[in-house]
Design a protein around this motif. Structure first.
Motif, PDB file in Angstrom:
ATOM      1  N   TYR A 334       0.769  -1.417   0.006  1.00  0.00           N
ATOM      2  CA  TYR A 334       0.000   0.401  -0.078  1.00  0.00           C
ATOM      3  C   TYR A 334       0.892   1.327  -0.464  1.00  0.00           C
ATOM      4  N   GLU A 335       2.582   1.207   0.718  1.00  0.00           N
ATOM      5  CA  GLU A 335       2.238   2.239   1.193  1.00  0.00           C
ATOM      6  C   GLU A 335       4.620   2.083   0.055  1.00  0.00           C
ATOM      7  N   LYS A 336       4.802   3.610   0.591  1.00  0.00           N
ATOM      8  CA  LYS A 336       6.498   3.573   0.147  1.00  0.00           C
ATOM      9  C   LYS A 336       7.518   2.427   1.035  1.00  0.00           C
ATOM     10  N   ILE A 364      -4.629   4.962  -5.444  1.00  0.00           N
ATOM     11  CA  ILE A 364      -3.958   5.620  -4.296  1.00  0.00           C
ATOM     12  C   ILE A 364      -3.992   7.043  -5.017  1.00  0.00           C
ATOM     13  N   LEU A 365      -3.210   6.986  -6.331  1.00  0.00           N
ATOM     14  CA  LEU A 365      -2.842   7.751  -6.586  1.00  0.00           C
ATOM     15  C   LEU A 365      -4.304   8.134  -7.700  1.00  0.00           C
ATOM     16  N   ARG A 369      -5.178  12.178  -6.349  1.00  0.00           N
ATOM     17  CA  ARG A 369      -5.484  12.905  -7.330  1.00  0.00           C
ATOM     18  C   ARG A 369      -6.582  14.101  -6.983  1.00  0.00           C
ATOM     19  N   SER A 370      -8.245  12.865  -6.721  1.00  0.00           N
ATOM     20  CA  SER A 370      -9.293  13.572  -6.894  1.00  0.00           C
ATOM     21  C   SER A 370      -9.477  14.814  -5.017  1.00  0.00           C
ATOM     22  N   SER A 499     -12.806  13.865 -11.852  1.00  0.00           N
ATOM     23  CA  SER A 499     -11.514  12.438 -10.974  1.00  0.00           C
ATOM     24  C   SER A 499     -12.329  11.428 -11.838  1.00  0.00           C
ATOM     25  N   PHE A 500     -10.553  10.681 -11.521  1.00  0.00           N
ATOM     26  CA  PHE A 500     -11.456   9.232 -11.944  1.00  0.00           C
ATOM     27  C   PHE A 500     -11.920   8.220 -10.447  1.00  0.00           C
ATOM     28  N   GLN A 501     -12.863   7.584 -11.790  1.00  0.00           N
ATOM     29  CA  GLN A 501     -12.812   7.187 -11.167  1.00  0.00           C
ATOM     30  C   GLN A 501     -13.533   5.100 -11.513  1.00  0.00           C
ATOM     31  N   HIS A 502     -14.003   4.304 -10.761  1.00  0.00           N
ATOM     32  CA  HIS A 502     -14.102   3.362 -11.759  1.00  0.00           C
ATOM     33  C   HIS A 502     -15.350   2.527 -10.217  1.00  0.00           C
TER      34      HIS A 502
END
Length: 525
Positions: A334-336, A364-365, A369-370, A499-502
């Motif tokens: 999930y994370e860096k 996550i990106l 972004r939203s 926004s990017f949605q799915h």
């Protein structure tokens, strides 16, 4: 060539010695800016675009090749002429690999510089003109396909052509062509939504002529490799669109022979449904039947429904009679910090025959972004978002992780669970308090909707979706619509527009890549 307003950036730590060359170019109508170091040049590129860059190869501090790499990250399409004292083949190959457009060997004459500039800029203009003509012809053919009747195979072929032009048009930065292409995509998604609305029930009920769907991917591409005793990594990049994958693929081709396949995500095109289907080989109704403690369809905890992917994979392996010794490893990132940890541990996976890896960054990106004005400014549209995804990948732990898979001579099956669509239009929907809050799909009872914008499933069992009672309905957004309730409609319309949605029906969400990557024999390169 009209030189008016042609902007040149000349980067050289001895720029004062080039004053006669600069005056020569300015007298012929060019606008020449100068930088005395790579660091200064990078800051100038951040502030404005240049038509061409002249770059000294040997500079104090950041050298030419390092500067070039950073320039190309900021503006991949800008032409660069390397000015060097060296004619060494290795240097030229290295520079060409970083997409140098031409070389000039010092000492250079003003006429040589102008000749190189004209050759490149005129050549680019002619290529742009040819591309515009080619695209006009292709656009007409693609529009004719939309007006006809396409089956699922033809929709895949159509969408891969659209993605090809997405990437080609990114290179020419022509707003007019981009708008024409956007209009094509919108028209295509309207027809695609109508097609899926009519065909989908047959697909999930074993229509003999149906595409591969989410539950089929492991059986089709991973299981045969395990049966053949190959070392396999199964990599799922959450929310990776086909155009994103095509922009990332060239960076992996030096390490792998890549065979691309395509499949359709199940509906809703959302993680709790599509990713569980990938790992289990089952449809959502079967999650409840076979794993009642894992899939509680009544739960509103959507993220909790993906906590048991390892167990779902174990169940699929058992049903297929595939025994992996020692047991396969499952990794979720999930994370860096988690990614960096996996990068460090990759060597320890060398003797494990099967490893599943889920990487959540792209999802996550998209969501980040939203909610971030900075990300929206950096990536205001799809071409910019593609560039952002590619830039992240090339500097990420994931890139190093996949390269290490090649070093281990493992076959990598890389896919995604769903894509995402850039949501442009709000669709009004009504529901009671029990209705879910998802942006591109909802389930509840007595939903109020517009059939032009929404595919309503009022008998979920027929579509192999959890029912949870006789009155449950699923509303799936079509095209680029996103759902907004009447309460504070305008507030949320503004919040989610762009926004990017799915979760819905679109080519971007449903037609997905599955790449089988075989490591190259580096000893023969």
């Amino acid at each position: 060539m009209d030189t008016a307003n042609r902007r040149i950036l000349w980067v050289d730590d001895e720029i004062d010695m080039l004053k006669p060359h600069i005056i020569f170019l300015e007298q012929r109508g060019y606008d020449v800016a100068t930088a005395t170091s790579g660091e200064v040049a990078i800051e100038m590129i951040k502030e404005g675009r240049y038509d061409i860059i002249l770059l000294d190869e040997m500079m104090v501090g950041m050298d030419g090749l390092t500067t070039l790499a950073e320039m190309k990250e900021l503006d991949p399409s800008v032409p660069v002429v390397m000015v060097t004292k060296s004619e060494e083949e290795d240097l030229m190959n290295d520079a060409l690999g970083k997409r140098i457009d031409d070389f000039l060997i010092k000492p250079v004459k003003p006429t040589q510089v102008m000749s190189a500039i004209k050759r490149i800029l005129d050549g680019r203009r002619m290529r742009r003109d040819r591309m515009a003509q080619t695209y006009a012809q292709e656009n007409s053919q693609l529009r004719a396909q939309i007006m006809g009747t396409m089956d699922w195979r033809e929709w895949i072929q159509f969408y891969t052509k659209v993605v090809h032009w997405d990437l080609e048009l990114d290179r020419v930065r022509d707003p007019g062509l981009r708008q024409i292409h956007h209009d094509l995509q919108r028209s295509a998604n309207a027809e695609f939504s109508r097609y899926v609305e009519g065909a989908y029930e047959g697909w999930v009920n074993d229509d003999p002529d149906r595409p591969l769907l989410s539950p089929d991917i492991f059986r089709e591409y991973v299981a045969p490799l395990l049966t053949a005793k190959k070392k396999v990594y199964f990599v799922v990049l959450d929310c990776l669109r086909l155009d994103h994958w095509m922009s990332l693929m060239p960076s992996l081709e030096p390490f792998f022979d890549i065979e691309n396949h395509y499949y359709y995500s199940i509906l809703p095109t959302a993680t709790p449904y599509s990713r569980n289907a990938l790992f289990s080989g089952l449809y959502p109704t079967e999650f409840g039947e076979k794993f009642p403690d894992i899939w509680d369809a009544r739960s509103k905890d959507q993220y909790g429904k993906n906590r048991y992917e390892r167990q779902l994979m174990d169940g699929q392996l058992r049903r297929m009679g595939i025994r992996v010794n020692p047991n396969h490893k499952y990794v979720k990132i999930y994370e860096k910090d988690e990614a960096d940890n996996v990068r460090r541990k990759m060597v320890s996976f060398h003797d494990i025959p099967f490893v599943s890896l889920v990487y959540n960054f792209v999802d996550i990106l998209s969501h980040g972004r939203s909610e971030s004005e900075i990300l929206q400014e950096i990536a205001p549209d799809e071409p910019a978002f593609r560039s952002l995804v590619r830039s992240w990948f090339l500097h990420s732990a994931l890139y190093d992780i996949i390269v290490e898979m090649a070093r281990q001579k493992a076959t990598v099956v890389l896919t995604t669970d769903h894509g995402a669509v850039l949501s442009k239009r709000a669709a009004l929907i009504r529901g009671n308090k029990a209705t879910t809050t998802n942006i591109r799909y909802k389930f509840g009872s007595n939903l109020g909707y517009n059939p032009k914008e929404t595919f309503l499933i009022d008998d979920p069992g027929r579509f192999r979706l959890p029912t949870d009672g006789v009155s449950k309905q699923y509303a799936i957004a079509k095209e680029d619509y996103y759902f907004v309730y009447p309460t504070e409609f305008h507030k949320y319309e503004r919040q989610y527009r762009g926004s990017f949605q799915h979760g819905g029906i679109s080519t971007e969400e449903m037609i997905l890549p599955c790449a089988v990557m075989t490591p190259r024999d580096r000893s023969r390169r």
